[in-house]
Write an enzyme that holds these catalytic residues in place. Sequence first.
Site, PDB file in Angstrom:
ATOM      1  N   LYS A  68       0.826  -1.212   0.000  1.00 47.87           N
ATOM      2  CA  LYS A  68       0.000   0.000   0.000  1.00 47.87           C
ATOM      3  C   LYS A  68       0.857   1.257   0.000  1.00 47.87           C
ATOM      4  CE  LYS A  68      -2.268   0.525   3.618  1.00 47.87           C
ATOM      5  NZ  LYS A  68      -3.078   0.012   4.709  1.00 47.87           N
ATOM      6  N   THR A  70       3.924   1.474  -1.000  1.00 43.20           N
ATOM      7  CA  THR A  70       4.610   1.503  -2.294  1.00 43.20           C
ATOM      8  C   THR A  70       3.700   2.119  -3.358  1.00 43.20           C
ATOM      9  OG1 THR A  70       5.789  -0.502  -1.638  1.00 43.20           O
ATOM     10  CG2 THR A  70       5.788   0.036  -3.985  1.00 43.20           C
ATOM     11  N   ARG A  91       2.215   7.986   7.198  1.00 45.20           N
ATOM     12  CA  ARG A  91       2.539   7.766   8.608  1.00 45.20           C
ATOM     13  C   ARG A  91       4.038   7.546   8.797  1.00 45.20           C
ATOM     14  NH1 ARG A  91      -0.788   2.671   9.631  1.00 45.20           N
ATOM     15  NH2 ARG A  91      -0.506   2.575   7.379  1.00 45.20           N
ATOM     16  N   LYS A 102       9.071  -6.527  10.745  1.00 47.13           N
ATOM     17  CA  LYS A 102       8.356  -5.839   9.701  1.00 47.13           C
ATOM     18  C   LYS A 102       9.341  -5.115   8.790  1.00 47.13           C
ATOM     19  CE  LYS A 102       4.578  -2.487   9.341  1.00 47.13           C
ATOM     20  NZ  LYS A 102       5.133  -1.196   9.017  1.00 47.13           N
ATOM     21  N   ALA A 270      -3.500   1.175  13.731  1.00 45.26           N
ATOM     22  CA  ALA A 270      -4.754   1.101  12.989  1.00 45.26           C
ATOM     23  C   ALA A 270      -5.776   0.214  13.694  1.00 45.26           C
ATOM     24  CB  ALA A 270      -4.489   0.589  11.583  1.00 45.26           C
ATOM     25  N   PHE A 298      -4.075  -0.842   7.408  1.00 42.73           N
ATOM     26  CA  PHE A 298      -4.813  -2.094   7.200  1.00 42.73           C
ATOM     27  C   PHE A 298      -5.701  -2.004   5.949  1.00 42.73           C
ATOM     28  CE2 PHE A 298      -4.571  -2.936  12.058  1.00 42.73           C
ATOM     29  CZ  PHE A 298      -3.291  -3.396  11.928  1.00 42.73           C
ATOM     30  N   PHE A 378       3.302  -7.760  -9.075  1.00 41.99           N
ATOM     31  CA  PHE A 378       4.463  -8.494  -8.573  1.00 41.99           C
ATOM     32  C   PHE A 378       5.069  -9.269  -9.738  1.00 41.99           C
ATOM     33  CE2 PHE A 378       4.802  -8.555  -3.848  1.00 41.99           C
ATOM     34  CZ  PHE A 378       3.848  -7.595  -3.594  1.00 41.99           C
ATOM     35  N   TRP A 406       6.760  -0.716  -8.004  1.00 40.79           N
ATOM     36  CA  TRP A 406       7.859  -1.267  -7.231  1.00 40.79           C
ATOM     37  C   TRP A 406       9.069  -1.414  -8.147  1.00 40.79           C
ATOM     38  CZ3 TRP A 406      11.576  -4.920  -6.755  1.00 40.79           C
ATOM     39  CH2 TRP A 406      12.083  -5.160  -5.471  1.00 40.79           C
TER      40      TRP A 406
END
Lengths: 554, 554
Positions: A68, A70, A91, A102, A270, A298, A378, A406
């Site tokens: 998200k 990205t 954020r 993470k 979140a 999320f 992807f 990406w």
Amino acid sequence: MSDLEIARAAAIRPIEDIADAAGIPREALEPYGRFKAKIDPRLLPDGGTPGKVVLVSAMSPTPAGEGKSTCTVGLADSLARAGQRVMIALREPSLGPVLGMKGGATGGGYSQVLPMDEINLHFTGDFHAITSANNALAALIDNHIHQGNELGIDPRRITLKRVLDVNDRALREVVIGLGGPAQGTPRQDGFDITVASEIMAVFCLARDLDDLKERLGDITFGYTYDRTPLTVRELQVEGALALLLRDAIKPNLVQTIAGTPALVHGGPFANIAHGCNSVIATRTARRLADIVVTEAGFGADLGAEKFLDIKARAAGLAPDAVVIVATIRALKMHGGVAKADLAAPALDALRDGTANLLRHVRNIEKFGITPVVAINRFRTDSQEELYWLLGWCAAEGIEAAVADVWGQGGGGPGGDDLAAKVLAALDRPVSFSPLYSLDLPIEDKIRTIVQEIYGADGVDFSVRALRRLKEIDANGWSGLPVCMAKTQYSFSDDPSLLGAPKGFTVHVRDLIPKTGAGFIVALTGSVMTMPGLPPEPAALRMDVDSDGNAVGLF
Amino acid sequence: MSDLEIARAAAIRPIEDIADAAGIPREALEPYGRFKAKIDPRLLPDGGTPGKVVLVSAMSPTPAGEGKSTCTVGLADSLARAGQRVMIALREPSLGPVLGMKGGATGGGYSQVLPMDEINLHFTGDFHAITSANNALAALIDNHIHQGNELGIDPRRITLKRVLDVNDRALREVVIGLGGPAQGTPRQDGFDITVASEIMAVFCLARDLDDLKERLGDITFGYTYDRTPLTVRELQVEGALALLLRDAIKPNLVQTIAGTPALVHGGPFANIAHGCNSVIATRTARRLADIVVTEAGFGADLGAEKFLDIKARAAGLAPDAVVIVATIRALKMHGGVAKADLAAPALDALRDGTANLLRHVRNIEKFGITPVVAINRFRTDSQEELYWLLGWCAAEGIEAAVADVWGQGGGGPGGDDLAAKVLAALDRPVSFSPLYSLDLPIEDKIRTIVQEIYGADGVDFSVRALRRLKEIDANGWSGLPVCMAKTQYSFSDDPSLLGAPKGFTVHVRDLIPKTGAGFIVALTGSVMTMPGLPPEPAALRMDVDSDGNAVGLF
């Protein structure tokens, strides 16, 4: 190349150049090193029409990763490439998960904000300031009890916990104040991670320093022995807490790899909070750009719903367009494919998984906004799968675009199609309205969200939650919006129910009033407010070389 | 006017101007806002002869206040006024005491470093980085146990505590890991204030990033079940901890009201640690200036002794001159006058109090350095008292000067006499040697300090301390220097014994190996490593106005 290697190889520009290009006068710029700066919104010129807001949300997340952030970065870069005056509002990452497992919260591949290592480590110290303010408040509360307890604080009913920006399960449940009278009053307590602090939520919903101080004063930190709520204002320390946050509250300017300006500021959880960057950052970005691309945590059932029902309502920030990020991989997982098997084509599973995406799309439409679906590409996605998904979107009347941000970066053509679709969406009229009226009782607000957004049959309140509903009513808090704390993996409160489950009930365990932030948290299932570290923490791979370069950050 | 009001009224210059005047190239400067910057020592030009070091210490402190930082700033300003190329190296203030009751650690009156409010609040985030590193290490230790405890860590013998930069007595003794198997292993624990963290001491003694990483790896965090010491290196996280500190380790440049450059960096407790600013800051200052004025915490029995026996030895930083700050008020308190009666002249008490000052002077001479006494003038001092004290100093063969730097500021003539005396001292040859050889056994090192510096008859080791001496020997740590943790108010371990007590024994309760910092802490009496808040915390008076100005900070 890893994200860190791509970030380090990127040509980063002095932050003054980024500020100049964004129309930020030098007197409003406070540099933090060469590539980060705080902006004082009070010193910005009066803007004209505020910029339009594009909210980036997502389908229900899976362990496969949706990208998200990205897509948020890539979309903004692509809008800039299309000649738009654009700014990102994101954020800040939490340090705890960075040391745990993470990835960063700064995008990925060629769609990242820079300097990624600094943003993912201490950045400009905002979270440390919030940790300090939270823990100073906690110490002042326990000291008040120790010094005679004039306010009559019930040590068993203090709701404000201490916080650390560390994943530390051993601090979830603790006993403090041991060691005799000189060490204070023993009581049960616990630590949350900093992003779960109500001060973080307050920080992110405040319009300015004065509003911040008001909201800090409004925080309910506990109750008296006769269960009267006690606020920070009664402790007379909202001024000191605001002083501790006076620099942190200024938004942080950084840049993407393609040179797009980004305000990265605030980062409430979140689940226990609303999961969006600060109102001050979003409003500042709207003064500086024609289009502001922002995101919410999320999936759209949590992040977007809270953006639209809490943040948009509190700050006059209704979005002009909403993007829902989906991936072939996540759709296949929602269609029943295991993570290890995602590389193989699986059209049936893909088709089954679209049920999840479809419900998110229809949900956003209930707010009066027609979303755009961004299919975040992807390398393992087959052409057949991509074409099938585009065809399915068309058949359902859903605007969709494949985004290869990406791999190509927003500076390349990979996001052009998505940018064009978003620009078209921004030209369409929007008739936004929140999902529910604030006049509804709290239980009806929850029922509305659960039925309209989650697709549940209904809601079941625990005995404890029912008692809380009465207290909330008695304390005059019924007019607040609701902040749902639910697993992000499912529309239901059972993380194993993927896709678009039906015939389920949502169980509300508890309700937590956050009177400074201005919402009532509804806890469903078990919600983790202090994560733990995994068996092989990322910290074991991290290092710094003699020249100060980060190693093994991701 | 309050210190804050004086500081705000001062004409502060952009930090780039201060850097330019100090010969710091722009590429080595990383601004943090407009008036603070970090300096990257790797990017400084190779200097010539390193600057001389003036160490400012003091007589035994009293509640009347001695103004050591004020004199440090005032002396440096006066040396600059005399045409010297001078730089200050000071400790950073801890936020906990700022919110509690202590004034700032940035000097006072017209002898302050600016911006005082920012330095006293979060500054450039160094202490927050140290807090993060310490608590990440603590979480990694508990996680290691939770995940199977391959190293065999004995949860009862973990010596590394968590830290917060808050005065919070309720965290002194806690039980963590409650709540069942998913929440880790229950054990007794406690929090210290950040300045008491061994990571703070390591940070302040490291010569560069590589040395920092080595020392972090050397920290003993606990023991196995068979009492084998365990280091951070065995946990394989010294790289991650160094990464968390890689920006903090760069010294912070600020300015005095008179415009003298100051490096304010690091701030270990003067009891549980050595109480001096970072080695990196002092060394950096020596590359940039001909004279570096620095200070050490508490009185000369603690701060100066540790500077000379620990910091000077570890970093090749023997001072070329030592200043001992004394005040008429403090001398009168050591002579028996109560704090409330200090304004009245009391020549007899003043004479009796000189015993304290005299012992400090003779102690410094034992290191091969003849100190200069700075009589820090207060408004209540009478001419008669000042003349008597100057006469007494002359009779004892002590170099002394009255310094009026609080009221006049170092930019005025108030410190000229002191500056001249210090310049004369710098021209005299010094034959520095530490008090004791590192080859002595730990107990003999302690005995030497206690007898030679404190004037005690001897030392008494508790049963626990005697057991520790054996362990230290068995673990091969006997070659480390000793870091005494003793009350600052008395030469003895009894804070009520003022003046120059005789006929006492010092009681060593416990010995704590700090193998990363590289010293053995000897605990005498009760040493507070987590302060508490007073009945009326300073936080209650603090505020911030709508423009972001600090209110009521001091």
